[in-house]
Scaffold this active site. Sequence first.
Site, PDB file in Angstrom:
ATOM      1  N   LYS A 166      46.233  32.296  34.773  1.00 23.40           N
ATOM      2  CA  LYS A 166      46.350  33.269  35.879  1.00 23.40           C
ATOM      3  C   LYS A 166      47.627  33.044  36.692  1.00 23.40           C
ATOM      4  CE  LYS A 166      43.428  34.990  39.701  1.00 23.40           C
ATOM      5  NZ  LYS A 166      42.077  34.808  40.294  1.00 23.40           N
ATOM      6  N   CYS A 225      41.689  38.741  37.168  1.00 20.81           N
ATOM      7  CA  CYS A 225      41.275  39.136  38.522  1.00 20.81           C
ATOM      8  C   CYS A 225      42.438  39.571  39.412  1.00 20.81           C
ATOM      9  CB  CYS A 225      40.438  38.022  39.153  1.00 20.81           C
ATOM     10  SG  CYS A 225      39.280  38.685  40.379  1.00 20.81           S
ATOM     11  N   GLU A 265      35.998  36.132  34.568  1.00 14.72           N
ATOM     12  CA  GLU A 265      36.753  34.937  34.957  1.00 14.72           C
ATOM     13  C   GLU A 265      35.745  33.794  35.127  1.00 14.72           C
ATOM     14  OE1 GLU A 265      38.352  35.687  38.836  1.00 14.72           O
ATOM     15  OE2 GLU A 265      39.737  33.985  38.810  1.00 14.72           O
TER      16      GLU A 265
HETATM   17  C1  ACM Z   1      39.945  36.653  42.305  1.00 16.47           C
HETATM   18  O1  ACM Z   1      41.114  36.689  41.941  1.00 16.47           O
HETATM   19  N1  ACM Z   1      39.052  35.876  41.712  1.00 16.47           N
HETATM   20  C2  ACM Z   1      39.485  37.504  43.427  1.00 16.47           C
END
Ligand code: ACM
Length: 269
Positions: free
Chosen positions: A117, A150, A45
């Site tokens: 995301k 993530c 990420e």
């Molecule tokens: C995250 O979602 N970067 C912990």
Amino acid sequence: MSEPTHRIGFVQFTPILGALEINIERLFTLVKTLAEPADLLVLPEMALTGYAFRNREELGHITTPENTERTLDTAVRLSHLFGGAAVVLGYPEWTGDGFFNSAMLAGPDGLLGNYQKTHLFGTEKDMFLPGRTGFEVFRVRDFTVGVMICFDWFFPESCRTLALRGADIIAHPTNLVMPYCQRAMFTRALENSVYTITANRCGMEMHQRELRFTGESVIYGPRGNILASAPKAEDHVAVIEIDIHRARSKNLNSRNHIFDDRTPDYYDL
Ligand code: ACM
């Protein structure tokens, strides 16, 4: 007997916050001698920018159209270096009405897809909008990739949706700070019978508190077997062989099919 059909891998990396050009240079220094032909390669990420931007203004300085172009150019160069691999790489995206914590999918000829995301973690909520792309899957050559970023892992629905939509492999760029995910991905891989590639970062950044990233990138197979893993605190490149067909059979045994045996009528979703 399984025969290798594809090669998949990750780059675990330690970017310096806000130093895009330096990070690109360091990334190519790292992979230069370690690159080998692959079908899919996953990076962390926010792989080239770092993560802990203090506010939207700071994030805005790095999220320029030129830098997004540089990021795509880097993904395409990586693709060439890894024999034409599809490359998944996390980056900050600006769409005109907000920032997104995104991952691009690129091949040797350019952009193939984009994911924003869905589940924002902690102070990301002060900076980014929740993604609008949903859990789309991408067909690359003869295999299907699903992308989640993530903290999406914490919601089993993310991986399940990608698997139900036909993902053979889950590409999972991360900047993990909690100690759970690397072990928990065992269950995501097993319960969906997919390959998972969690590409994490190392190092430390400050944002209100110290963020220590946990490394230990990991690839699981469809029966929850660890196929590759990285150290906690060192950059690392891994490419391994897999048999994609193992992700396509959802038969756990002669009587249980993990998707057909689902009983959604009884699930409180
Ligand atoms: C995250 O979602 N970067 C912990």
